[in-house]
Design an enzyme around this catalytic site. Sequence first.
Site, PDB file in Angstrom:
ATOM      1  CB  ALA A 176      -5.797  -2.638 -11.693  1.00 53.43           C
ATOM      2  N   GLY A 229      -7.430   1.332  -9.082  1.00 53.70           N
ATOM      3  CA  GLY A 229      -6.224   2.093  -9.592  1.00 53.70           C
ATOM      4  C   GLY A 229      -6.465   3.369 -10.274  1.00 53.70           C
ATOM      5  CD  GLU A 263      -4.435   2.325  -5.485  1.00 46.13           C
ATOM      6  OE1 GLU A 263      -4.411   1.705  -6.596  1.00 46.13           O
ATOM      7  OE2 GLU A 263      -3.580   2.401  -4.588  1.00 46.13           O
ATOM      8  CD  GLU A 310      -8.126  -0.956  -4.670  1.00 50.69           C
ATOM      9  OE1 GLU A 310      -9.045  -0.451  -3.847  1.00 50.69           O
ATOM     10  OE2 GLU A 310      -7.460  -0.358  -5.490  1.00 50.69           O
TER      11      GLU A 310
END
Length: 291
Positions: A99, A142, A145, A165
Amino acid sequence: MAMFCRSAASLLKPVHFLPSALAVVRQSSSGGQYQYILVDKKGEKKNVGFIQLNRPKALNALCDGLMLEVGKALDIFEQDTEVGAVVITGSDKAFAAGADIKEMQNKTFQECILGNFLAHWNKVATVRKPVIAAVNGFALGGGCELAMMCDIIYAGEKAQFGQPEILLGTIPGAGGTQRLTRAVGKSLAMEMVLTGDRISAQEAKQSGLVSKVFPVDQLVSEAVKCGEKIASNSKLISALAKEVVNAAFELTLTEGNRFEKRLFHATFATEDRKEGMTAFVEKRKADFQDK
Ligand SMILES: *[C@@H]1O[C@H](CO)[C@@H](O)[C@H](O)[C@H]1NC(C)=O
């Protein structure tokens, strides 16, 4: 949801991609304008929707704008009666390295709650048409994901998957802890989420995270081929099939089997079921009309 390799981190500094390098693409098929993605229709019959994440300077870090565009493109493909499957890919170097941490750095808890931060990412998981992720390079945070929100993951041999993360003092926030655990089991998911360690394409294949691994330069065309195969079937029946496979993640075995049986019975109300079985008996190829 967060993060990337160190090399990407330095690239993410100011949001300094060059608009000129990210050609604003106009698509006749969609009529849309995109800054962060390239959109096309691929395959011999142009029946495979194609979304390429295109923020190369940031290794396709998933900023808000990029994910909104992905959602928009998916909406358009969902409405497009020609499209029977969608492929999402990145570059050879990065599917998506994470992200956009710059966007998160100073976010407060209150802002996260009030804005339901990252909730709109779920769009990718709720599309009814089959979606294939073609992952070359980094699929981290991300990026991993996003790949796991897709229905099928194909990987290039150099792909790397991870949920780092924890190294940023946070945890996955777009399904990483849930979908990864369901895909690879507890021990490996825990190890990845708690250490931030990445796994290779081969390990991802072994653990069931991806279904096939290809040489880097063949990955995208193989994913499109898979999309063409899916698109050649009845879109009506594919939607039922996808829905019921996904139900396996939500329901007990008894309830899941009951739901399957009902949808199986429902196919007998369709023209495509009749055509499929008739073509089989007549030893010819079925011609599905999505009816
Ligand atoms: C976040 O806040 C720090 C400290 O005020 C500041 O130095 C930094 O530039 C801010 N980051 C962003 C992305 O705005």
